[in-house]
Design an enzyme around this catalytic site. Sequence first.
Site, PDB file in Angstrom:
ATOM      1  N   CYS A  11       0.861  -1.190   0.000  1.00 57.28           N
ATOM      2  CA  CYS A  11       0.000   0.000   0.000  1.00 57.28           C
ATOM      3  C   CYS A  11       0.890   1.230   0.000  1.00 57.28           C
ATOM      4  O   CYS A  11       2.070   1.145  -0.369  1.00 57.28           O
ATOM      5  CB  CYS A  11      -0.991  -0.025   1.164  1.00 57.28           C
ATOM      6  SG  CYS A  11      -0.233  -0.015   2.801  1.00 57.28           S
ATOM      7  N   ASN A  14       2.266   1.434   4.346  1.00 61.59           N
ATOM      8  CA  ASN A  14       2.563   0.165   5.038  1.00 61.59           C
ATOM      9  C   ASN A  14       2.253   0.272   6.535  1.00 61.59           C
ATOM     10  O   ASN A  14       2.912  -0.336   7.366  1.00 61.59           O
ATOM     11  CB  ASN A  14       4.014  -0.290   4.811  1.00 61.59           C
ATOM     12  CG  ASN A  14       4.300  -1.739   5.217  1.00 61.59           C
ATOM     13  OD1 ASN A  14       5.402  -2.073   5.602  1.00 61.59           O
ATOM     14  ND2 ASN A  14       3.310  -2.602   5.146  1.00 61.59           N
ATOM     15  N   CYS A  16      -1.469   0.703   7.320  1.00 60.72           N
ATOM     16  CA  CYS A  16      -2.908   0.406   7.444  1.00 60.72           C
ATOM     17  C   CYS A  16      -3.291  -0.831   6.618  1.00 60.72           C
ATOM     18  O   CYS A  16      -3.486  -1.915   7.160  1.00 60.72           O
ATOM     19  CB  CYS A  16      -3.756   1.598   7.014  1.00 60.72           C
ATOM     20  SG  CYS A  16      -3.520   3.079   8.019  1.00 60.72           S
ATOM     21  N   ARG A  17      -3.400  -0.659   5.310  1.00 66.83           N
ATOM     22  CA  ARG A  17      -4.018  -1.716   4.496  1.00 66.83           C
ATOM     23  C   ARG A  17      -3.124  -2.933   4.304  1.00 66.83           C
ATOM     24  O   ARG A  17      -3.560  -4.077   4.506  1.00 66.83           O
ATOM     25  CB  ARG A  17      -4.418  -1.139   3.119  1.00 66.83           C
ATOM     26  CG  ARG A  17      -5.547  -0.132   3.207  1.00 66.83           C
ATOM     27  CD  ARG A  17      -5.682   0.671   1.930  1.00 66.83           C
ATOM     28  NE  ARG A  17      -4.526   1.527   1.712  1.00 66.83           N
ATOM     29  CZ  ARG A  17      -4.309   2.257   0.626  1.00 66.83           C
ATOM     30  NH1 ARG A  17      -5.184   2.201  -0.366  1.00 66.83           N
ATOM     31  NH2 ARG A  17      -3.239   3.018   0.526  1.00 66.83           N
ATOM     32  N   SER A  18      -1.865  -2.722   3.888  1.00 64.37           N
ATOM     33  CA  SER A  18      -1.027  -3.908   3.634  1.00 64.37           C
ATOM     34  C   SER A  18      -0.638  -4.646   4.920  1.00 64.37           C
ATOM     35  O   SER A  18      -0.541  -5.880   4.892  1.00 64.37           O
ATOM     36  CB  SER A  18       0.193  -3.571   2.770  1.00 64.37           C
ATOM     37  OG  SER A  18       1.039  -2.632   3.363  1.00 64.37           O
ATOM     38  N   ASP A 129      -8.359   3.912   1.046  1.00 60.92           N
ATOM     39  CA  ASP A 129      -7.352   4.320   2.023  1.00 60.92           C
ATOM     40  C   ASP A 129      -8.068   4.879   3.260  1.00 60.92           C
ATOM     41  O   ASP A 129      -8.769   5.885   3.163  1.00 60.92           O
ATOM     42  CB  ASP A 129      -6.469   5.393   1.365  1.00 60.92           C
ATOM     43  CG  ASP A 129      -5.334   5.839   2.260  1.00 60.92           C
ATOM     44  OD1 ASP A 129      -5.363   5.514   3.463  1.00 60.92           O
ATOM     45  OD2 ASP A 129      -4.425   6.513   1.752  1.00 60.92           O
TER      46      ASP A 129
HETATM   47  P1  4NP Z   1      -1.842   2.790   4.039  1.00 58.60           P
HETATM   48  O1  4NP Z   1      -2.491   4.153   4.600  1.00 58.60           O
HETATM   49  O2  4NP Z   1      -1.308   3.110   2.674  1.00 58.60           O
HETATM   50  O3  4NP Z   1      -3.012   1.864   4.001  1.00 58.60           O
HETATM   51  O4  4NP Z   1      -0.776   2.388   5.033  1.00 58.60           O
HETATM   52  C1  4NP Z   1      -1.788   5.357   4.635  1.00 58.60           C
HETATM   53  C2  4NP Z   1      -0.924   5.618   5.661  1.00 58.60           C
HETATM   54  C3  4NP Z   1      -0.246   6.815   5.719  1.00 58.60           C
HETATM   55  C4  4NP Z   1      -0.447   7.754   4.726  1.00 58.60           C
HETATM   56  C5  4NP Z   1      -1.300   7.496   3.688  1.00 58.60           C
HETATM   57  C6  4NP Z   1      -1.975   6.277   3.631  1.00 58.60           C
HETATM   58  N1  4NP Z   1       0.240   8.997   4.797  1.00 58.60           N
HETATM   59  O5  4NP Z   1      -0.035   9.853   3.938  1.00 58.60           O
HETATM   60  O6  4NP Z   1       1.069   9.201   5.677  1.00 58.60           O
END
Ligand code: 4NP
Length: 165
Positions: A11, A14, A16-18, A129
């Site tokens: 993702c 790294n 939340c989703r992955s 997201d």
């Molecule tokens: P992820 O979510 O891609 O599912 O881990 C996010 C975590 C952090 C950010 C964006 C999406 N960020 O912009 O910091």
Amino acid sequence: MSRPVRVLFVCLGNICRSPVAEGVFRQKVRDAGLDDFIEIDSAGTGAWHVGNPPDRRMTATAKHHGVDLLWQRARQFVDTDLADFDHILPMDKSNLHDILYLDEGNDFGQRVTLFRQWDPEPGTYDVPDPYYGGDAGFEEVYSIVDRTTDALLKGLAAHYDLEPD
Ligand code: 4NP
């Protein structure tokens, strides 16, 4: 089979989703007795959260469903991951684009497919997201990941003819 099948969830951050895809899939693979046959990791295309544990909202949602994510630490996706993993599964189309951008020789495209191409109820190809939203977004991610990793495990087990010890 000579070596385990290697699966990488990707993702943006790294955190939340992955990580939840990695944690849930690990648990399903272990429960199926297939952990000697499938290796699992996750990574983010961005570097902002490298070394951090998953977002506490994601960790809490997963814990509520009996999955521990606390031990995980974020790492950034690197171009050598393209050669190292058999199945690279981006969580959304933007992640897919960022991964393919690193495939300068156009060698590994077949390994990179959207995670939700395995979703039995896709609707959209993107896992939304949840980072800037409320708690409901984390539950939604969990339910997408839960049903999609079920299908992924069935698909890989059938494709590679994997059977538990
Ligand atoms: P992820 O979510 O891609 O599912 O881990 C996010 C975590 C952090 C950010 C964006 C999406 N960020 O912009 O910091």
